[in-house]
Design a protein around this motif. Structure first.
Motif, PDB file in Angstrom:
ATOM      1  N   VAL A  22      17.350  65.302   4.191  1.00  0.00           N
ATOM      2  CA  VAL A  22      15.910  65.088   4.058  1.00  0.00           C
ATOM      3  C   VAL A  22      15.164  66.125   4.891  1.00  0.00           C
ATOM      4  O   VAL A  22      15.721  66.713   5.816  1.00  0.00           O
ATOM      5  CB  VAL A  22      15.503  63.663   4.480  1.00  0.00           C
ATOM      6  N   TYR A  23      13.893  66.318   4.536  1.00  0.00           N
ATOM      7  CA  TYR A  23      13.062  67.335   5.184  1.00  0.00           C
ATOM      8  C   TYR A  23      11.837  66.658   5.776  1.00  0.00           C
ATOM      9  O   TYR A  23      11.079  66.001   5.061  1.00  0.00           O
ATOM     10  CB  TYR A  23      12.666  68.414   4.173  1.00  0.00           C
ATOM     11  N   LEU A  24      11.671  66.817   7.082  1.00  0.00           N
ATOM     12  CA  LEU A  24      10.579  66.178   7.801  1.00  0.00           C
ATOM     13  C   LEU A  24       9.825  67.216   8.613  1.00  0.00           C
ATOM     14  O   LEU A  24      10.355  68.280   8.924  1.00  0.00           O
ATOM     15  CB  LEU A  24      11.110  65.098   8.748  1.00  0.00           C
ATOM     16  N   LEU A  25       8.598  66.888   8.983  1.00  0.00           N
ATOM     17  CA  LEU A  25       7.884  67.625  10.011  1.00  0.00           C
ATOM     18  C   LEU A  25       7.946  66.808  11.291  1.00  0.00           C
ATOM     19  O   LEU A  25       8.082  65.578  11.249  1.00  0.00           O
ATOM     20  CB  LEU A  25       6.438  67.878   9.595  1.00  0.00           C
ATOM     21  N   GLY A  26       7.838  67.505  12.428  1.00  0.00           N
ATOM     22  CA  GLY A  26       8.032  66.822  13.706  1.00  0.00           C
ATOM     23  C   GLY A  26       7.191  65.582  13.889  1.00  0.00           C
ATOM     24  O   GLY A  26       7.652  64.585  14.447  1.00  0.00           O
ATOM     25  N   GLN A  65       7.765  52.342  12.891  1.00  0.00           N
ATOM     26  CA  GLN A  65       7.820  51.282  11.890  1.00  0.00           C
ATOM     27  C   GLN A  65       8.736  50.150  12.366  1.00  0.00           C
ATOM     28  O   GLN A  65       9.721  50.388  13.068  1.00  0.00           O
ATOM     29  CB  GLN A  65       8.366  51.836  10.565  1.00  0.00           C
ATOM     30  N   PRO A  66       8.439  48.912  11.999  1.00  0.00           N
ATOM     31  CA  PRO A  66       9.351  47.822  12.368  1.00  0.00           C
ATOM     32  C   PRO A  66      10.700  48.000  11.684  1.00  0.00           C
ATOM     33  O   PRO A  66      10.774  48.513  10.557  1.00  0.00           O
ATOM     34  CB  PRO A  66       8.626  46.567  11.848  1.00  0.00           C
ATOM     35  N   PRO A  67      11.785  47.639  12.345  1.00  0.00           N
ATOM     36  CA  PRO A  67      13.114  47.769  11.726  1.00  0.00           C
ATOM     37  C   PRO A  67      13.159  47.042  10.386  1.00  0.00           C
ATOM     38  O   PRO A  67      12.545  45.988  10.204  1.00  0.00           O
ATOM     39  CB  PRO A  67      14.043  47.112  12.752  1.00  0.00           C
ATOM     40  N   GLY A  68      13.874  47.632   9.431  1.00  0.00           N
ATOM     41  CA  GLY A  68      13.941  47.042   8.103  1.00  0.00           C
ATOM     42  C   GLY A  68      15.286  47.274   7.455  1.00  0.00           C
ATOM     43  O   GLY A  68      16.116  48.047   7.952  1.00  0.00           O
ATOM     44  N   PRO A  69      15.509  46.656   6.314  1.00  0.00           N
ATOM     45  CA  PRO A  69      16.814  46.748   5.645  1.00  0.00           C
ATOM     46  C   PRO A  69      17.127  48.131   5.112  1.00  0.00           C
ATOM     47  O   PRO A  69      18.285  48.443   4.832  1.00  0.00           O
ATOM     48  CB  PRO A  69      16.688  45.735   4.498  1.00  0.00           C
ATOM     49  N   HIS A  70      16.105  48.982   4.964  1.00  0.00           N
ATOM     50  CA  HIS A  70      16.346  50.315   4.399  1.00  0.00           C
ATOM     51  C   HIS A  70      16.682  51.359   5.468  1.00  0.00           C
ATOM     52  O   HIS A  70      16.974  52.511   5.133  1.00  0.00           O
ATOM     53  CB  HIS A  70      15.117  50.790   3.612  1.00  0.00           C
ATOM     54  N   ASP A  71      16.624  50.977   6.746  1.00  0.00           N
ATOM     55  CA  ASP A  71      16.838  51.956   7.812  1.00  0.00           C
ATOM     56  C   ASP A  71      18.163  52.702   7.671  1.00  0.00           C
ATOM     57  O   ASP A  71      18.257  53.885   7.998  1.00  0.00           O
ATOM     58  CB  ASP A  71      16.790  51.268   9.182  1.00  0.00           C
ATOM     59  N   ARG A  72      19.179  51.982   7.204  1.00  0.00           N
ATOM     60  CA  ARG A  72      20.493  52.611   7.059  1.00  0.00           C
ATOM     61  C   ARG A  72      21.051  52.484   5.643  1.00  0.00           C
ATOM     62  O   ARG A  72      22.187  52.886   5.395  1.00  0.00           O
ATOM     63  CB  ARG A  72      21.478  51.969   8.033  1.00  0.00           C
ATOM     64  N   ALA A  73      20.253  51.954   4.728  1.00  0.00           N
ATOM     65  CA  ALA A  73      20.735  51.738   3.361  1.00  0.00           C
ATOM     66  C   ALA A  73      20.513  52.984   2.513  1.00  0.00           C
ATOM     67  O   ALA A  73      19.895  52.946   1.449  1.00  0.00           O
ATOM     68  CB  ALA A  73      20.027  50.531   2.742  1.00  0.00           C
ATOM     69  N   HIS A  74      21.007  54.121   2.999  1.00  0.00           N
ATOM     70  CA  HIS A  74      20.838  55.397   2.306  1.00  0.00           C
ATOM     71  C   HIS A  74      22.020  56.289   2.642  1.00  0.00           C
ATOM     72  O   HIS A  74      22.848  55.957   3.504  1.00  0.00           O
ATOM     73  CB  HIS A  74      19.522  56.065   2.731  1.00  0.00           C
ATOM     74  N   ARG A  75      22.101  57.450   1.978  1.00  0.00           N
ATOM     75  CA  ARG A  75      23.221  58.367   2.171  1.00  0.00           C
ATOM     76  C   ARG A  75      22.878  59.553   3.070  1.00  0.00           C
ATOM     77  O   ARG A  75      23.746  60.389   3.350  1.00  0.00           O
ATOM     78  CB  ARG A  75      23.688  58.910   0.813  1.00  0.00           C
ATOM     79  N   ALA A  76      21.634  59.650   3.532  1.00  0.00           N
ATOM     80  CA  ALA A  76      21.212  60.818   4.303  1.00  0.00           C
ATOM     81  C   ALA A  76      21.932  60.877   5.645  1.00  0.00           C
ATOM     82  O   ALA A  76      22.082  59.865   6.328  1.00  0.00           O
ATOM     83  CB  ALA A  76      19.702  60.791   4.521  1.00  0.00           C
ATOM     84  N   THR A  77      22.378  62.074   5.997  1.00  0.00           N
ATOM     85  CA  THR A  77      23.076  62.269   7.276  1.00  0.00           C
ATOM     86  C   THR A  77      22.405  63.302   8.163  1.00  0.00           C
ATOM     87  O   THR A  77      22.695  63.348   9.364  1.00  0.00           O
ATOM     88  CB  THR A  77      24.527  62.732   7.029  1.00  0.00           C
ATOM     89  N   ARG A  78      21.530  64.162   7.623  1.00  0.00           N
ATOM     90  CA  ARG A  78      20.905  65.186   8.436  1.00  0.00           C
ATOM     91  C   ARG A  78      19.522  65.507   7.891  1.00  0.00           C
ATOM     92  O   ARG A  78      19.242  65.303   6.713  1.00  0.00           O
ATOM     93  CB  ARG A  78      21.765  66.444   8.496  1.00  0.00           C
ATOM     94  N   SER A  79      18.701  66.039   8.790  1.00  0.00           N
ATOM     95  CA  SER A  79      17.322  66.341   8.430  1.00  0.00           C
ATOM     96  C   SER A  79      16.878  67.620   9.115  1.00  0.00           C
ATOM     97  O   SER A  79      17.086  67.788  10.321  1.00  0.00           O
ATOM     98  CB  SER A  79      16.379  65.207   8.849  1.00  0.00           C
ATOM     99  N   LEU A  80      16.279  68.513   8.353  1.00  0.00           N
ATOM    100  CA  LEU A  80      15.581  69.638   8.954  1.00  0.00           C
ATOM    101  C   LEU A  80      14.221  69.114   9.393  1.00  0.00           C
ATOM    102  O   LEU A  80      13.418  68.684   8.571  1.00  0.00           O
ATOM    103  CB  LEU A  80      15.417  70.770   7.939  1.00  0.00           C
ATOM    104  N   ALA A  81      13.975  69.133  10.708  1.00  0.00           N
ATOM    105  CA  ALA A  81      12.771  68.505  11.255  1.00  0.00           C
ATOM    106  C   ALA A  81      12.163  69.388  12.337  1.00  0.00           C
ATOM    107  O   ALA A  81      12.293  69.105  13.528  1.00  0.00           O
ATOM    108  CB  ALA A  81      13.098  67.116  11.811  1.00  0.00           C
ATOM    109  N   PRO A  82      11.517  70.489  11.966  1.00  0.00           N
ATOM    110  CA  PRO A  82      10.934  71.391  12.957  1.00  0.00           C
ATOM    111  C   PRO A  82       9.939  70.681  13.863  1.00  0.00           C
ATOM    112  O   PRO A  82       9.124  69.880  13.403  1.00  0.00           O
ATOM    113  CB  PRO A  82      10.238  72.455  12.104  1.00  0.00           C
ATOM    114  N   ALA A  83      10.043  70.966  15.165  1.00  0.00           N
ATOM    115  CA  ALA A  83       9.115  70.450  16.178  1.00  0.00           C
ATOM    116  C   ALA A  83       9.235  68.953  16.413  1.00  0.00           C
ATOM    117  O   ALA A  83       8.320  68.330  16.940  1.00  0.00           O
ATOM    118  CB  ALA A  83       7.671  70.813  15.823  1.00  0.00           C
TER     119      ALA A  83
END
Length: 508
Positions: free
Chosen positions: A241-245, A254-272
């Motif tokens: 996934v691609y994020l900005l800082g 955000q409050p913890p939710g069921p989707h926090d880990r229910a995905h396949r993403a392992t890394r993110s380009l997140a400048p700043a």
């Protein structure tokens, strides 16, 4: 055809990865082979409507397939795509149109009207109209004989500290972005890339080049929503996934939710992304943050890989580039000393060829970045601040980003922006604009005590004002110029007008 052009990249990807899915935008899914066909027929459709090599085609389009088709079709034809910030209105839109002087405009109906009111006098194609250029409406044409140094797109900078400037991005720059970032992120054909960042921004556009480089799939959605983000990532099947800082603290808030880990993403380009939040982000969401230095004008000059992720740092110099840190006289400084970052490329046309209206910089010349950084003795670079955002008070340089980090660590603070305002003396005073966390109350004097715990006295903000939301650009950057212009108001708390804080309280 050169392999350092966008048409060369599209053709090579279609040849290598033909039936693999390249892109999903809204209801449209395209394979690599279909993307090549769409690009070649889009170029033909543009030509049929009078567009010629070298013509500029402005776009006021949200994240939709039409914008991808336009950018790739223009590069194939030898025309120049000019994707514009869809939030521009009035004078700011007039300024970029005057700078770009496009022959054509492709826009959503409402946005087209804004452009006409701002002075656009060229051809106009409205989404859904009868004569819009679309893939498949004309027979495919071969790619134009473009060169690596030819301009493929003009991208306008965010204008957080002043007016936006049009950056001439050559064909080769996109190819190098794809190669450099895919290498740093360790991308493979098994990856699926996800972004909700706008396609008029270099981050999202270059994700397409990264996917083409390795045969990955990519998914583009609309605007960022912190509450829906992880469910969208899960639905996309994304591994990267691609994020900005600024998005990182928003997601953690955000409050913890069921989707926090229910995905396949392992890394993110997140400048700043703020260094203190990296580990919390990885533990909660299972995603490793990766930082780096790159800009619309340059490339991935400094970066890291997921396995060498180092919170709070941008990384080390990547192959094919050079970097140095200099003082105000542009003389190199010693390791550990803050200064402005200068960068240089040995990769042909990996950097932009300058700004609209300016001469082209000499190949291989040093480029000023406007970023204040520190190079550690081991070669790792740490961002300090934008040079324009450094605050000078009592003979000391204050990093607004370092003050912001301390302010954001207060339990009642959701977001913060630190900037200079004028004082009674010939120096700056420190002011902070704060968004209070939902359900909390913020006592400015308590915030001052909190800051005094971790900052030298000269860096503790004098002025504090709360806001419902900070003014942001379309790419999520705080518009500090707007805050500086607003300055101190009747709503601003002034530390100098109350009893100075003593030792930090236990409650803070």
């Amino acid at each position: 055809m050169s392999d350092l052009t966008v048409p060369g990249l599209v053709e090579a990807a279609a040849e290598r990865f033909g039936d693999r899915v390249f892109l999903r935008v809204g209801d449209t899914t395209r394979t690599y082979a279909q993307t090549r066909e769409a690009t070649a027929t889009m170029a033909a459709a543009l030509a049929a409507r009078g567009c010629r090599p070298g013509d500029r085609v402005a776009a006021l389009l949200s994240n939709r397939i039409e914008l991808v088709d336009l950018v790739l079709g223009c590069a194939w034809l030898g025309a120049v795509a000019v994707p514009l910030n869809t939030g521009l209105r009035g004078g700011s839109l007039r300024q970029v149109l005057n700078a770009a002087r496009p022959q054509f405009l492709y826009a959503e109906a409402e946005l087209a009207q804004y452009a006409i009111e701002a002075g656009h006098r060229g051809g106009v194609w409205r989404v859904g109209g009868e004569d819009v250029p679309c893939p498949g409406t004309a027979a495919a044409v071969p790619p134009a004989p473009v060169c690596p140094q030819d301009t493929a797109a003009v991208l306008f900078t965010s204008g957080t500290t002043g007016g936006s400037r049009g950056v001439r991005c050559p064909q080769a720059q996109f190819v190098h972005w794809g190669r450099n970032v895919s290498s740093a992120l360790r991308l493979t054909a098994d990856d699926v890339l996800f972004t909700c960042l706008p396609l008029f921004h270099t981050n999202a556009l270059n994700m397409l080049a990264q996917a083409m480089t390795v045969g990955a799939g990519c998914v583009v959605t609309g605007r960022f929503s912190a509450s829906r983000y992880w469910s969208q990532v899960a639905d996309s099947g994304a591994t990267v996934v691609y994020l900005l800082g600024a998005m990182v603290p928003m997601l953690l808030a955000q409050p913890p939710g069921p989707h926090d880990r229910a995905h396949r993403a392992t890394r993110s380009l997140a400048p700043a992304a703020p260094g203190p939040l990296w580990e919390d982000f990885r533990e909660r969401f299972g995603v490793t943050l990766v930082d780096g230095f790159g800009s619309t004008e340059t490339n991935l000059v400094i970066g890291m890989t997921p396995e060498e992720s180092r919170p709070g740092y941008m990384g080390t110099v990547r192959p094919g580039f050079s970097a140095r840190v200099v003082d105000e006289a542009l003389a190199p400084v010693t390791d550990g000393t803050p200064g402005e970052l200068l960068v240089r490329s040995r990769q042909p046309y990996a950097f932009a060829t300058g700004y609209l209206g300016d001469p082209e910089p000499a190949p291989g010349s040093w480029r000023r970045t406007g970023d204040r950084v520190v190079r550690e003795p081991d070669g790792w670079f740490r961002f300090v601040d934008r040079v324009k955002d450094v605050i000078r008070r009592r003979g000391e340089n204050i990093s607004s980003s370092e003050v912001e980090s301390v302010v954001r660590s207060h339990p009642a603070v959701d977001a913060a922006a630190v900037f200079p305002v004028s004082s009674e003396l010939a120096e700056d005073e420190v002011m902070v604009a704060v968004v209070v966390r939902e359900g909390c109350l913020l006592d400015p004097q308590d915030l001052a005590r909190h800051c005094a715990r971790d900052l030298p006295a000269f860096a503790v903000p004098r002025y504090v004002e709360t806001f419902a939301a900070l003014p942001l650009t379309e790419t999520g950057k705080v518009r500090k110029a707007a805050l500086r212009e607003r300055g101190v108001t009747s709503r601003t708390w002034d530390r100098a007008a109350v009893t100075p804080p003593s030792a930090p309280s236990a409650a803070s």
